[in-house]
Design a protein around this motif. Structure first.
Motif, PDB file in Angstrom:
ATOM      1  N   THR A  50       9.416   1.123   4.912  1.00  0.00           N
ATOM      2  CA  THR A  50       8.187   1.739   4.390  1.00  0.00           C
ATOM      3  C   THR A  50       8.268   3.243   4.656  1.00  0.00           C
ATOM      4  OG1 THR A  50       6.794   1.807   6.382  1.00  0.00           O
ATOM      5  CG2 THR A  50       6.931  -0.322   5.227  1.00  0.00           C
ATOM      6  N   ALA A  51       7.408   3.994   3.995  1.00  0.00           N
ATOM      7  CA  ALA A  51       7.384   5.444   4.219  1.00  0.00           C
ATOM      8  C   ALA A  51       7.011   5.755   5.667  1.00  0.00           C
ATOM      9  CB  ALA A  51       6.408   6.105   3.258  1.00  0.00           C
ATOM     10  N   PHE A  99      11.042   2.514  -1.437  1.00  0.00           N
ATOM     11  CA  PHE A  99      10.754   1.728  -0.232  1.00  0.00           C
ATOM     12  C   PHE A  99      10.459   0.283  -0.636  1.00  0.00           C
ATOM     13  CE2 PHE A  99       9.207   6.108   0.420  1.00  0.00           C
ATOM     14  CZ  PHE A  99      10.040   6.491   1.464  1.00  0.00           C
ATOM     15  N   ASP A 134       6.975  -0.975   1.409  1.00  0.00           N
ATOM     16  CA  ASP A 134       5.741  -0.193   1.597  1.00  0.00           C
ATOM     17  C   ASP A 134       4.625  -0.753   0.718  1.00  0.00           C
ATOM     18  OD1 ASP A 134       5.173   2.998   2.675  1.00  0.00           O
ATOM     19  OD2 ASP A 134       3.687   1.967   1.449  1.00  0.00           O
ATOM     20  N   TRP A 140       7.652   4.895  -3.794  1.00  0.00           N
ATOM     21  CA  TRP A 140       8.800   5.801  -3.800  1.00  0.00           C
ATOM     22  C   TRP A 140       8.343   7.206  -3.433  1.00  0.00           C
ATOM     23  CZ3 TRP A 140       7.649   3.372  -8.719  1.00  0.00           C
ATOM     24  CH2 TRP A 140       6.852   4.147  -9.559  1.00  0.00           C
TER      25      TRP A 140
END
Ligand SMILES: [Zn+2]
Length: 300
Positions: free
Chosen positions: A236-237, A275, A278, A283
């Motif tokens: 994830t971010a 990702f 996420d 993205w």
């Protein structure tokens, strides 16, 4: 920032979004949601820090996407990862908070939304063989039989990952479910690669070890405009900072060095990072002005 993790649901994820790359269209498919323990997802990071990024539900679980890519190359239609599939029982689905039903799966619905059917897929790439990435490699048919979900495709994974998935030790066993991939091999559809491989013109498999010893990521195109599907290297971010590494990772210090390399290259070459897990940010691109890995604001 996301509000109310417990209320986040599958309807918050658009079935399909489409990006343009330098080598062809890339459909971003949402194969469903799962919910995993927030502490396990963030390793040594204390809860007061991670819950500001992704709030937990009353069982301490956070919602996670199961994002896949469908890449339209001139030579092949390539599916990258396949979500969790439809073979697990109700108990399993409750434990992992799985929401991925469709006809028969949400992944198949997303492929059809992009204008294709499972028979059109010519290559399936598995970043690794954990159940939330390879569960959709096979499908339970209405008569109960388990068969390859993409019968006209060649399936591709790192040879080392294949061997590792069959070691069957106590630490890894719960993640590698043989019905997800053995029927594919029994049908003669698996191909194995060793290390970095240009699988097709414009589609490169890049080993990104740490989560598992032979985990791989996928680079589509090159230079400006390239798309890098991170898979579980940076799920994830929220996992962009170097020490934010999953407790699930088998070799966290290897993950650390792989992240350092990948983030430097992504910043230098302006890759669009996708990702897989996420729940809200599918993205993003790194801010070249920042030494730390920080995403530029999302483009409209
Ligand atoms: Zn995963």
């Amino acid at each position: 920032m996301m509000e109310g993790g417990s209320e986040f649901g599958i309807e918050d994820l658009p079935l399909r979004r489409t990006l343009e790359s330098s080598v062809g269209r890339v459909h971003v498919l949402e194969a469903g949601l799962q919910r995993l323990d927030g502490g396990a997802m963030f390793g040594v990071v204390p809860k007061p820090l991670w819950e500001r990024r992704i709030p937990a539900d009353d069982r301490n679980r956070i919602p996670l996407a199961m994002r896949c890519l469908l890449v339209e190359l001139p030579q092949a239609l390539v599916l990258v990862d396949t979500g969790a599939g439809n073979k697990e029982d109700e108990k399993f689905r409750q434990i992992y908070g799985l929401e991925n039903a469709g006809t028969p799966t949400r992944l198949e619905d997303a492929i059809r939304d992009a204008g294709f059917s499972p028979d059109d897929v010519s290559v399936v790439v598995n970043t690794h063989l954990h159940f939330d990435h390879a569960g959709g490699d096979t499908v339970r048919l209405p008569d109960g039989e388990i068969a390859p979900a993409f019968p006209r495709a060649r399936y591709v994974v790192q040879r080392g990952e294949w061997e590792f998935a069959h070691r069957n030790n106590e630490r890894i066993r719960a993640s590698y479910l043989p019905l997800n991939f053995d029927p594919v091999a029994n049908a003669g559809l698996f191909d194995f690669v060793d290390g970095e491989t240009e699988l097709l013109p414009g589609l490169r498999l890049i080993p990104t070890p740490g989560h598992t010893p032979h985990h791989q990521s996928v680079l589509i195109g090159a230079g400006d405009g390239a798309i890098f599907f991170l898979a579980d290297l940076i799920p994830t971010a929220a996992h962009l900072p170097l020490p934010w590494i999953m407790g699930y990772d088998l070799e966290p210090l290897v993950t650390l060095e792989t992240k350092r390399w990948a983030l430097d290259r992504a910043r230098d070459e302006r890759w669009l990072l996708v990702f897989e897990h996420d729940p809200v940010r599918p993205w993003g691109r790194l801010d070249p002005a920042e030494k730390r890995p920080v995403l530029l604001p999302a483009e409209a």
